[in-house]
Write an enzyme that holds these catalytic residues in place. Structure first.
Site, PDB file in Angstrom:
ATOM      1  N   PRO A 103       0.833  -1.207   0.000  1.00  0.00           N
ATOM      2  CA  PRO A 103       0.000   0.000   0.000  1.00  0.00           C
ATOM      3  C   PRO A 103       0.871   1.262   0.000  1.00  0.00           C
ATOM      4  O   PRO A 103       1.915   1.286   0.644  1.00  0.00           O
ATOM      5  CB  PRO A 103      -0.786  -0.107   1.313  1.00  0.00           C
ATOM      6  CG  PRO A 103      -0.774  -1.552   1.660  1.00  0.00           C
ATOM      7  CD  PRO A 103       0.525  -2.095   1.139  1.00  0.00           C
ATOM      8  N   VAL A 104       0.452   2.276  -0.760  1.00  0.00           N
ATOM      9  CA  VAL A 104       1.266   3.493  -0.866  1.00  0.00           C
ATOM     10  C   VAL A 104       0.912   4.491   0.239  1.00  0.00           C
ATOM     11  O   VAL A 104      -0.165   4.413   0.837  1.00  0.00           O
ATOM     12  CB  VAL A 104       1.090   4.172  -2.247  1.00  0.00           C
ATOM     13  CG1 VAL A 104       1.639   3.299  -3.338  1.00  0.00           C
ATOM     14  CG2 VAL A 104      -0.369   4.504  -2.507  1.00  0.00           C
ATOM     15  N   GLY A 107       3.541   4.251   5.062  1.00  0.00           N
ATOM     16  CA  GLY A 107       4.680   3.943   5.932  1.00  0.00           C
ATOM     17  C   GLY A 107       5.144   2.506   5.795  1.00  0.00           C
ATOM     18  O   GLY A 107       5.845   1.994   6.659  1.00  0.00           O
ATOM     19  N   LEU A 108       4.768   1.842   4.688  1.00  0.00           N
ATOM     20  CA  LEU A 108       5.166   0.440   4.510  1.00  0.00           C
ATOM     21  C   LEU A 108       6.295   0.291   3.484  1.00  0.00           C
ATOM     22  O   LEU A 108       6.562  -0.803   2.996  1.00  0.00           O
ATOM     23  CB  LEU A 108       3.955  -0.420   4.124  1.00  0.00           C
ATOM     24  CG  LEU A 108       2.811  -0.426   5.152  1.00  0.00           C
ATOM     25  CD1 LEU A 108       1.652  -1.310   4.682  1.00  0.00           C
ATOM     26  CD2 LEU A 108       3.286  -0.903   6.525  1.00  0.00           C
ATOM     27  N   GLY A 109       6.951   1.394   3.177  1.00  0.00           N
ATOM     28  CA  GLY A 109       8.179   1.320   2.376  1.00  0.00           C
ATOM     29  C   GLY A 109       7.962   1.083   0.894  1.00  0.00           C
ATOM     30  O   GLY A 109       8.850   0.568   0.212  1.00  0.00           O
ATOM     31  N   SER A 110       6.804   1.500   0.372  1.00  0.00           N
ATOM     32  CA  SER A 110       6.500   1.261  -1.038  1.00  0.00           C
ATOM     33  C   SER A 110       7.505   1.939  -1.978  1.00  0.00           C
ATOM     34  O   SER A 110       8.033   1.316  -2.902  1.00  0.00           O
ATOM     35  CB  SER A 110       5.073   1.736  -1.306  1.00  0.00           C
ATOM     36  OG  SER A 110       4.897   2.147  -2.618  1.00  0.00           O
ATOM     37  N   SER A 111       7.827   3.215  -1.718  1.00  0.00           N
ATOM     38  CA  SER A 111       8.712   3.906  -2.663  1.00  0.00           C
ATOM     39  C   SER A 111      10.127   3.337  -2.609  1.00  0.00           C
ATOM     40  O   SER A 111      10.775   3.170  -3.642  1.00  0.00           O
ATOM     41  CB  SER A 111       8.704   5.416  -2.426  1.00  0.00           C
ATOM     42  OG  SER A 111       9.061   5.711  -1.112  1.00  0.00           O
ATOM     43  N   ALA A 112      10.614   2.998  -1.418  1.00  0.00           N
ATOM     44  CA  ALA A 112      11.966   2.423  -1.313  1.00  0.00           C
ATOM     45  C   ALA A 112      12.037   1.094  -2.049  1.00  0.00           C
ATOM     46  O   ALA A 112      13.009   0.802  -2.751  1.00  0.00           O
ATOM     47  CB  ALA A 112      12.341   2.226   0.155  1.00  0.00           C
ATOM     48  N   ASP A 155      14.302   2.493   5.163  1.00  0.00           N
ATOM     49  CA  ASP A 155      13.446   1.843   4.158  1.00  0.00           C
ATOM     50  C   ASP A 155      14.271   1.215   3.036  1.00  0.00           C
ATOM     51  O   ASP A 155      14.023   0.085   2.621  1.00  0.00           O
ATOM     52  CB  ASP A 155      12.473   2.862   3.539  1.00  0.00           C
ATOM     53  CG  ASP A 155      11.447   3.353   4.532  1.00  0.00           C
ATOM     54  OD1 ASP A 155      11.694   3.247   5.741  1.00  0.00           O
ATOM     55  OD2 ASP A 155      10.393   3.849   4.094  1.00  0.00           O
TER      56      ASP A 155
END
Ligand code: PMV
Length: 320
Positions: A103-104, A107-112, A155
């Site tokens: 999920p974007v 805070g679950l590190g999607s972009s990293a 991340d």
């Protein structure tokens, strides 16, 4: 064709305090971003397929700038990260397809995970020599550049190395057993940059109050390591609850986050629960009691959170 994938993450302990030098502990989770690279003579194209969205068809010009954006800010943001990697590596004539289960803006590190998987897939496809340390360092630099922010290396280190990582005077992978955690997402997107700025402003106004809070959070992050090693889950849960209280004290809690935390601890009978990441929205993590994942999920769902189980300590980036 070359494909790579990288995991999302949760911060277990130490968010915000880590920005001022206290230790933090995070772990890779079993949700992944996948990036596929194929030759596309005469053109460079970025397709964003996943993110729980159905969007595709971003193009970037020869300088690597995104020139056609769809209607979703999330997909546009993902395309910006990919485009920054393309520019950094000086690559062209490729089609890059991104899909992600993470999920974007939660805070679950999607972009990293997207940056790390793109770096790994593109460098392998083009025959550019990059080891995992190089990928982690470059991904952190790119993520910071796109976010124009402070940004700890948590991340990107977790997306690259996987497992568990402690951040204090640098990035230290730690060998720890996996845990099952329940994540509860509020539907409120969070803005890490704004939350960090707000907390740092509070710290500059009340250093004599905020610094001891950061210090206590740092002690929690350190104490958690032997707890996980020995699987002392009740104690781990207690540390999560204290950390959540301290994050509330520095103003990054919200009613939605606390409702999920109290639902998990109450009807969900979780051993502990706290917000994870920057706060102000995003997600909580809960540590379910033995065999009680479903109970915790149900309680969070009844409090209007989106709940699912993740396994911690998962593999870092892999090239397929
Ligand atoms: O919101 P997230 O998961 O990206 O976490 C931010 C964590 C902070 O400690 C608040 C900031 C940072 O860069 O470490």
């Amino acid at each position: 064709m070359t494909a790579a994938s990288a995991p999302g993450k949760v911060i277990l302990f130490g968010e915000h305090a880590v920005v001022s030098g206290a230790p933090a502990l995070g772990t890779a989770i079993d949700l992944r971003a996948r990036v596929m690279v194929e030759d596309l003579p005469g053109k460079t194209e970025i397709n964003i397929q996943g993110l729980g969205l159905r969007l595709s068809g971003f193009s970037i010009d020869s300088d690597g700038r995104v020139v056609s954006l769809g209607s979703s800010e999330e997909a546009a943001a993902a395309a910006r990260y990919v485009s920054a990697v393309v520019r950094t590596l000086g690559v062209s004539d490729v089609r890059i397809t991104v899909s992600s289960e993470i999920p974007v803006a939660s805070g679950l590190g999607s972009s990293a995970a997207i940056v790390v998987a793109t770096l790994a897939a593109l460098s392998r496809h083009m025959g550019i020599d990059m080891d995992i340390r190089g990928i982690a360092a470059e991904a952190h630099r790119i993520e910071k550049m796109v976010q124009m922010g402070l940004g700890s290396p948590m991340d990107t280190a977790l997306a690259a190395y996987g497992g568990y990582v402690q951040i204090s005077d640098g990035v230290t992978p730690v060998e720890l057993p996996p845990l099952d955690l329940v994540i509860g997402c509020t539907s409120v997107p969070h803005d890490t940059r704004a939350e960090v700025a707000r907390v740092q402003e509070l710290r500059s106004r009340y250093p004599e109050i905020v610094d001891p809070i950061f210090k206590a959070i740092g002690v929690i992050s350190r104490k958690a390591v032997p707890c996980i090693k020995r699987m002392e889950l009740e104690e781990l849960g207690a540390l999560m609850n204290i950390n959540h209280g301290l994050l509330e004290a520095i103003g990054v809690g919200t009613r939605e986050l606390s409702e999920l935390v109290y639902a998990a601890r109450g009807a969900g009978m979780a051993l502990g629960a706290k917000l994870t990441g920057a706060g102000g929205g995003g997600c909580i993590i809960a540590l379910p009691g033995e065999g009680a994942c479903l109970r915790t999920i149900t309680a969070i769902s009844q409090a209007r959170g989106r709940a699912f189980v993740v396994r911690t300590g998962c593999d870092g980036v892999t090239v397929e």
